[in-house]
Write a protein that holds these residues in place. Structure first.
Motif, PDB file in Angstrom:
ATOM      1  N   ASN A  43       0.861  -1.176   0.000  1.00  0.00           N
ATOM      2  CA  ASN A  43       0.000   0.000   0.000  1.00  0.00           C
ATOM      3  C   ASN A  43       0.898   1.225   0.000  1.00  0.00           C
ATOM      4  O   ASN A  43       2.094   1.143  -0.229  1.00  0.00           O
ATOM      5  CB  ASN A  43      -0.897  -0.020   1.243  1.00  0.00           C
ATOM      6  N   LEU A  68      -5.230   4.950   1.369  1.00  0.00           N
ATOM      7  CA  LEU A  68      -5.669   3.602   1.729  1.00  0.00           C
ATOM      8  C   LEU A  68      -6.583   3.052   0.656  1.00  0.00           C
ATOM      9  O   LEU A  68      -7.492   3.731   0.179  1.00  0.00           O
ATOM     10  CB  LEU A  68      -6.401   3.629   3.078  1.00  0.00           C
ATOM     11  N   CYS A  72      -9.160  -1.152   3.558  1.00  0.00           N
ATOM     12  CA  CYS A  72      -8.063  -0.928   4.516  1.00  0.00           C
ATOM     13  C   CYS A  72      -8.580  -0.110   5.705  1.00  0.00           C
ATOM     14  O   CYS A  72      -9.547   0.655   5.613  1.00  0.00           O
ATOM     15  CB  CYS A  72      -6.908  -0.203   3.845  1.00  0.00           C
ATOM     16  N   TRP A  73      -7.923  -0.249   6.807  1.00  0.00           N
ATOM     17  CA  TRP A  73      -8.302   0.437   8.027  1.00  0.00           C
ATOM     18  C   TRP A  73      -7.048   0.835   8.787  1.00  0.00           C
ATOM     19  O   TRP A  73      -5.934   0.414   8.457  1.00  0.00           O
ATOM     20  CB  TRP A  73      -9.222  -0.430   8.901  1.00  0.00           C
ATOM     21  N   TYR A 113      -5.839 -10.210   9.821  1.00  0.00           N
ATOM     22  CA  TYR A 113      -5.686  -9.014   8.998  1.00  0.00           C
ATOM     23  C   TYR A 113      -4.188  -8.722   8.858  1.00  0.00           C
ATOM     24  O   TYR A 113      -3.503  -8.556   9.880  1.00  0.00           O
ATOM     25  CB  TYR A 113      -6.370  -7.795   9.631  1.00  0.00           C
ATOM     26  N   VAL A 127      -1.874  -0.076  10.639  1.00  0.00           N
ATOM     27  CA  VAL A 127      -2.618  -0.010   9.383  1.00  0.00           C
ATOM     28  C   VAL A 127      -2.831  -1.430   8.887  1.00  0.00           C
ATOM     29  O   VAL A 127      -1.872  -2.208   8.760  1.00  0.00           O
ATOM     30  CB  VAL A 127      -1.867   0.826   8.325  1.00  0.00           C
ATOM     31  N   SER A 129      -5.025  -4.347   6.216  1.00  0.00           N
ATOM     32  CA  SER A 129      -5.667  -4.595   4.932  1.00  0.00           C
ATOM     33  C   SER A 129      -6.675  -5.721   5.088  1.00  0.00           C
ATOM     34  O   SER A 129      -6.684  -6.432   6.113  1.00  0.00           O
ATOM     35  CB  SER A 129      -4.621  -4.961   3.882  1.00  0.00           C
TER      36      SER A 129
END
Length: 399
Positions: A43, A68, A72-73, A113, A127, A129
């Motif tokens: 990313n 992002l 994504c978070w 994740y 971060v 995905s």
């Protein structure tokens, strides 16, 4: 060069270049996979995302949504492991973590994740995905492995070079063989056709010349001319036969019918035929053989007899009467040395021989070339030395 040959060459170069390119790409991927840390750049750089998260003293503002991808978070944990900010955090992701939990997901997965972490002054930025979007695996490489990088590059380069050379060798070898077969077939057909066309009128000439020569009422001068016509016609016939045999040996179309030959008996038979045929008239002829029996020779008697007869005929044609012709053989280790000498008058002292061309020069036509081909077909070699005396040697492997 034909257009098809240019096209084949262009195709070969193109395929070779593509092969080198593919092998080098695969080598680069293999090396990258070997030293990879799991692909941490799937990313936007996490530092860029962290710079987009700003704390104004009361709340956090985030302007990095564009960095992002979908699904994504992100979240921010304080020093105690408690979440103080989040962006699109999944519900199955906890909001508080112990030190061991942070150590577990820092380089791997958090509840399946794939995540990346970045240490900030106010905590730890995480971060993530979507599940199943990134494959992570731990790879490490020490300095010693890094120093091997030049050897990796050199190894894949040599591999690519070897593949290209091997492909080029196989393809060119097949092309050349096909073209050689076509050329050999065309040359063989042409020579056979010409030989056939020559033999028919030559037989007529020789027949009429023989009839004139034997006519009782023919004048001596005319009889001499008829004899010369017949003799020269035989020379042309022999040249045609030599040409055919030379062509067949060049194209490897002449089968070798090898038999066990006793050299002494073989040479005595050739000598007897040479004397009885009248060719040795006016010449002194000698055969030199060792007292002990020679080992057996595995050879084609027809071809070997042809080679020796060519050498004897060559001595007769290029020397006048009162000349000594000598033929002999002896064993040299595992090799049989068979020689023919001629051109030494009895009153002339011998001199040091000088090398001749392999085919005997233009004056000898195909005769000595045929001798060299017959020797090579038997796994041996022919050596021609001029001077006084003129010496021709055949070195043949013994059985």
């Amino acid at each position: 060069m034909k257009l098809s040959s240019w096209m084949k060459g262009a195709m070969l170069v193109t395929v070779s270049a593509l092969l080198i390119f593919v092998i080098m790409i695969l080598g680069g991927l293999a090396f990258t996979w070997n030293i990879s840390e799991g692909g941490t750049e799937w990313n936007a750089p996490i530092q860029t995302i962290s710079d987009s998260l700003v704390f104004d003293g009361t709340a956090y503002s985030f302007t990095g949504e564009d960095f992002l991808e979908d699904g994504c978070w992100a979240m921010l944990l304080d020093e105690e492991g408690k979440m103080v900010w989040s962006f699109h955090k999944p519900e199955d992701v906890p909001e508080k973590y112990a030190l061991t939990d942070v150590a577990a997901f820092a380089r791997w997965y958090l509840n399946d994740y794939p995540v990346r972490c970045w240490v900030r002054e106010d905590g730890l930025l995480v971060v993530g995905s979507p599940k199943g979007s990134v494959w992570k695996q731990d790879f490490s490489m020490d300095l010693q492995d890094l120093l091997q990088l030049p050897f990796w590059v050199l190894g894949f380069f040599l591999l690519a070079l070897g593949c290209v050379l091997g492909l080029a060798w196989l393809v060119l070898r097949r092309w050349f063989r096909q073209e050689q077969r076509q050329r050999d077939a065309a040359r063989s057909n042409w020579i056979n056709g010409v030989s056939h066309d020559i033999r028919t009128p030559l037989s007529v000439v020789m027949g009429y010349a023989a009839q004139l020569e034997s006519a009782p009422d023919l004048a001596p001068e005319h009889r001499r001319r008829a004899c010369a016509i017949r003799a020269q016609s035989q020379v042309i016939r022999d040249l045609v036969n030599d040409l055919n045999l030379t062509m067949r040996l060049d194209c490897e179309m002449q089968p070798l019918r090898r038999e066990s030959i006793q050299p002494e008996v073989f040479l005595r038979q050739i000598g007897a035929d040479f004397l009885n045929g009248g060719m040795a008239e006016g010449f002194d002829f000698e055969i030199q053989l060792p007292e002990t029996p020679l080992p057996l020779l595995l050879a084609d008697p027809f071809l070997l007899r042809r080679a020796v007869n060519n050498l004897l005929t060559n001595c007769v044609r290029h020397n006048g009467p009162d000349t000594t012709i000598c033929m002999g053989a002896r064993a040299e280790g595992r090799t049989l040395l068979l020689w023919v000498e001629g051109g030494t008058a009895r009153e002339e002292p011998p001199s040091v021989p000088r090398p001749l061309e392999e085919d005997g020069g233009a004056a000898h036509g195909t005769g000595l070339r045929l001798v060299a081909q017959i020797a090579a077909a038997h796994g041996g070699r022919a050596v021609f030395c001029g001077g006084t005396p003129c010496r021709c040697e055949l070195w043949l492997p013994l059985q």
